[in-house]
Design a protein around this motif. Structure first.
Motif, short mmCIF file in Angstrom:
data_model
loop_
_atom_site.label_atom_id
_atom_site.label_comp_id
_atom_site.label_asym_id
_atom_site.label_seq_id
_atom_site.Cartn_x
_atom_site.Cartn_y
_atom_site.Cartn_z
N ASP A 388 13.10 -12.18 31.63
CA ASP A 388 13.83 -10.93 31.42
C ASP A 388 15.19 -10.99 32.11
OD1 ASP A 388 14.40 -8.44 30.55
OD2 ASP A 388 13.23 -7.38 32.07
N VAL A 389 15.99 -11.96 31.67
CA VAL A 389 17.37 -12.10 32.12
C VAL A 389 18.23 -12.17 30.87
CG1 VAL A 389 19.03 -13.58 33.33
CG2 VAL A 389 16.71 -13.30 34.23
N ALA A 390 19.34 -11.45 30.87
CA ALA A 390 20.19 -11.39 29.67
C ALA A 390 20.81 -12.74 29.37
CB ALA A 390 21.28 -10.33 29.85
N SER A 394 24.87 -13.25 24.44
CA SER A 394 24.16 -12.21 23.67
C SER A 394 23.30 -11.41 24.63
CB SER A 394 23.30 -12.85 22.58
OG SER A 394 24.05 -13.72 21.77
N PRO A 395 23.90 -10.46 25.37
CA PRO A 395 23.16 -9.77 26.44
C PRO A 395 21.98 -8.93 25.94
CG PRO A 395 25.33 -8.77 26.06
CD PRO A 395 25.31 -10.05 25.29
N HIS A 396 21.91 -8.65 24.65
CA HIS A 396 20.76 -7.91 24.12
C HIS A 396 19.53 -8.79 24.02
CE1 HIS A 396 22.61 -9.96 20.69
NE2 HIS A 396 21.40 -9.97 20.16
N ALA A 397 19.69 -10.11 24.14
CA ALA A 397 18.59 -11.06 24.03
C ALA A 397 18.31 -11.71 25.39
CB ALA A 397 18.92 -12.12 22.99
N GLN A 398 17.16 -12.40 25.47
CA GLN A 398 16.76 -13.05 26.72
C GLN A 398 17.38 -14.44 26.84
OE1 GLN A 398 12.25 -11.09 26.75
NE2 GLN A 398 12.50 -13.30 26.84
N SER A 445 6.81 -11.98 23.93
CA SER A 445 6.75 -11.91 22.46
C SER A 445 8.11 -12.09 21.80
CB SER A 445 6.14 -10.57 21.99
OG SER A 445 4.82 -10.44 22.46
N ALA A 446 9.10 -12.56 22.57
CA ALA A 446 10.40 -12.87 21.98
C ALA A 446 10.32 -14.22 21.26
CB ALA A 446 11.48 -12.90 23.05
N ALA A 467 16.15 -15.95 23.28
CA ALA A 467 14.84 -15.45 22.84
C ALA A 467 15.03 -13.97 22.53
CB ALA A 467 13.80 -15.65 23.93
N GLU A 468 14.70 -13.58 21.32
CA GLU A 468 15.01 -12.23 20.86
C GLU A 468 13.75 -11.54 20.36
OE1 GLU A 468 17.75 -10.51 17.32
OE2 GLU A 468 18.79 -11.72 18.82
N LYS A 469 13.59 -10.28 20.74
CA LYS A 469 12.42 -9.51 20.31
C LYS A 469 12.66 -8.82 18.98
CE LYS A 469 10.86 -8.56 25.05
NZ LYS A 469 10.56 -7.53 26.05
N ALA A 470 13.81 -8.18 18.82
CA ALA A 470 14.13 -7.50 17.55
C ALA A 470 14.75 -8.52 16.62
CB ALA A 470 15.09 -6.34 17.81
#
Length: 719
Positions: A388-390, A394-398, A445-446, A467-470
């Protein structure tokens, strides 16, 4: 019983023979001149050379039939592909058969003239109008120039006109024999060829389908025809105009993919499976690789996305900066990127979380869909990790990193679940090249994703991996494919590094089907966006109508001899006036018929409407799409639309002469005007012949006099 003597009667249209002869003369004479690369020959010639060498390529401008036709002409002339098409004006070598290279486009261009003549006749106009249409096509300088070189517009126009002529022949035929459907079949074949040459052929095909649909609807409503007859006619139309073109379109790609079976410059745009099916290139690397990915396998993971460039999951001995330029902090762990080049740092090891070994068991234990794995970087032994670090860009993703334990209460989160998106069964085995895989981070779950953003200097301008969740379920940026693969046998780091540099192979045979290659290539052609750059001779569609622009195709290296794409200014202007006159006349007719006034008979009205559908309708569908395009376009893109206006001009004049002019004086005045216009058309053609054929050479003052418009770019050297 046989009766003697046997008598054969032959009807020859001498006018058709004459205009055909003149068409071949104007298009084929001195075809080898100039003996140098002319304008877009530098573009199409590269593909011809690749065809001769059977090297795979992608051209997003259109399907492969056009290139196949050009390559056929080169093959017949003995061209071996060994010529560097690097600049316009480059001299062809002495032994190169330039005439053969340009022959097929020139033949197609010449045949367009008699096709125009026959089309006017099929529209139920007189031989005089048909001759007028043929003369306008014959003396159109721009059509001559475009026909005489290694270009595709003349080929496209030929197939479009042939398709239209064939359908009109079928429509006008009164015979009920099966030979009538031969014309319909030829129409379908021509439509497939037109679309196979350039995608712009699709608009003419759709227009013809619309006309055929109306005709079919009328056939269904014919109460005089039996049910069986209606069903047979509908079936034949369906087969000839839909099924046959679709099958032939696929067939063009079958030829393309069968011939081009060697690795080439565009390989990396395709999937690993596609690349591996080509001789040389990736197939030399992947030949004999293990098919099933197992725990302990050493792999390179290629992103399924080809934008912005194809790349492989990568890591190296460099960490994320403690703080970024905007003040945000990072984990300061090892960078994980996507690298667009082959590199030893692209290798990863598939590890079983329940074991410490990094080698493959005997027998190998395959990885299945749903299995949880760890990915260990081959050269640095860092585990692929996310938390859980930006992410940096792409700060919206891990952030995704190679885990380093700094003992700062940031435990490893390095478990990934294998999700095979193209699996056929729940227990599908992960396969080399074939399987498209998403790696789902177990803790968050990303999904491992290529963001496509370039990292700054500290990241060596490589591409960011996050790593992106959405995420979009079907996004190609989420997919990864095992490209290079071998079973690891070395447990120690030093031995493993040697192994990574010296792969071993196990013989396994794998193939990709034609259908898979066809679908992938078609999708890539439709979605591939090449960078558009402004060209000196690019123009807008509005400029085409007034011929505000021209294109310098070739200039002699030491003299004023040159070739330009310039239309016949007189016939060009008359053609557009005819279109406006038709539209004005159509509005007047419609308004008066609405009020109950019938100025012409129903038969003449039907002929007038048919003329509009064929000529004005075809002009619209071949012109309007360019108004909506953002790509770089040129004057020659207008030539298919222009041909229909040249058909419209004489046929509309005949309509006016026959149905609107009743006075002999008015008719004689029209005759004089037509003769005068034709004379000016010929004089304009003759005046610009030196710029059409590149000979004779003109002086600077003579060239200046040919600059009829200030916006034209006529080149000359002062003597």
């Amino acid at each position: 019983m046989l009766q003697l003597p046997l008598v054969v009667t032959v009807q020859v249209d001498l006018v058709l023979v004459l205009i055909s002869s003149l068409a071949f003369l104007t298009r084929l004479s001195c075809l080898s001149y100039p003996n140098a690369v002319v304008f877009d020959e530098v573009y199409y010639g590269q593909f011809v050379s690749l065809y001769m060498k059977r090297i795979f390529f992608i051209d997003d401008s259109g399907p492969p039939l056009g290139h196949i036709i050009l390559a056929l002409g080169a093959y017949l002339g003995g061209f071996d592909g060994n010529f560097v098409w690097n600049r316009i004006g480059a001299e062809y070598p002495m032994g190169m058969n330039v005439w053969s290279l340009r022959l097929l486009p020139a033949l197609c261009g010449a045949l367009c003239v008699p096709l125009g003549y026959l089309l006017a006749l099929e529209l139920k106009f007189s031989h005089v109008s048909a001759l007028g249409a043929a003369v306008l096509l014959l003396l159109e300088n721009s059509l001559i120039v475009q026909s005489r070189f290694l270009l595709l517009e003349s080929v496209l126009i030929f197939f479009v006109l042939l398709a239209l002529l064939s359908y009109l022949r079928f429509q006008n035929s009164t015979s009920s024999s099966w030979s009538r459907y031969g014309w319909l079949l030829l129409c379908g074949v021509s439509c497939a060829a037109a679309v196979g040459v350039k995608y712009m052929g699709l608009v003419s095909y759709l227009l013809l389908l619309g006309v055929a649909s109306v005709d079919t609807w009328n056939v269904i409503g014919d109460r005089a025809a039996s049910h069986l007859s209606v069903c047979v006619q509908c079936f034949c139309r369906f087969m000839c105009l839909l099924v046959v073109p679709a099958l032939l379109y696929i067939f063009w790609f079958y030829i393309h993919l069968s011939v081009l079976n060697h690795s080439g410059p565009h390989d990396q745009l395709m999937s690993s499976a596609f690349q591996a099916s080509l001789k040389g290139g990736l197939s030399r690397i992947t030949k004999g690789q293990p098919l099933e990915v197992a725990f302990g396998s050493q792999v390179t993971l290629r992103s399924s996305a080809s934008h912005p460039v194809p790349c492989w999951l990568h890591s190296h001995k460099a960490n994320y900066p403690v703080r970024y330029e905007n003040g945000r902090g990072s984990s300061h762990q090892q960078q994980v990127t996507c690298y667009p080049f082959k590199d030893v740092n692209n290798w990863w090891i598939i590890k079983d979380p329940n074991r410490q070994d990094l080698v493959v068991d005997t027998p190998p234990k395959p990885v299945h869909h749903g299995d949880v794995i760890q990915l260990v970087h081959g050269m640095t032994s860092r585990f692929l990790n996310s938390h859980d670090v930006a992410a940096p860009m792409s700060p919206h993703a891990q952030e995704v990193s190679g885990y380093i334990d700094f003992n700062v209460s940031m435990p490893a989160q390095n478990l990934w679940r294998v999700d095979i998106t193209n699996r056929e069964a729940k227990s599908e085995v992960w396969k080399t090249i074939v399987s498209d895989v998403r790696l789902v981070h177990v803790n968050t779950s990303a999904v491992l994703k290529l963001s496509g953003v370039s990292l700054p200097e500290w990241g060596f301008r490589q591409l960011e991996v996050v790593a992106e969740k959405a995420f979009k379920v079907h996004s190609s940026s989420l997919g990864w494919t095992v490209e290079e693969h071998r079973y690891g046998t070395s447990q120690e780091q030093k031995d493993r590094e040697v192994e990574l540099h010296s792969p071993t192979h196990i013989d396994v045979d794998r193939k990709i089907s034609f259908w898979a290659k066809f679908v992938e290539l078609q999708w890539k052609m439709l979605t591939l966006k090449q960078e558009e750059s402004e060209h000196k001779y690019s123009s807008s569609p509005v400029e085409w109508i007034t011929m505000k622009t021209n294109i310098a195709y070739w200039l002699h290296t030491s003299t004023n001899a040159q070739i330009h794409l310039i239309g016949n200014l007189v016939s060009w202007g008359v053609a557009h006036l005819s279109m406006l006159a038709y539209q004005l006349l159509a509005v007047i007719y419609l308004l008066r018929r609405r009020r109950g006034f019938k100025d012409i008979s129903d038969g003449a009205w039907e002929q007038f409407v048919r003329l509009g559908c064929v000529c004005v309708g075809s002009w619209l569908v071949n012109f309007v799409p360019f108004l909506l395009m953002e790509k770089t376009i040129f004057l020659y893109h207008y030539l298919p639309a222009l041909c229909y206006l040249h058909l419209l001009t004489p046929t509309l004049l005949e309509h006016v002469h026959t149905h609107l002019l009743s006075s002999p004086t008015h008719r004689r005045l029209l005759h004089v005007c037509v003769i005068g216009v034709l004379l000016y058309v010929f004089l304009c053609f003759w005046t610009f012949c030196p710029l059409t054929y590149g000979t004779p050479e003109l002086s600077a003052s003579q060239l200046q006099r040919l600059k009829w418009r200030d916006s034209w770019d006529i080149l000359y050297r002062r003597q």
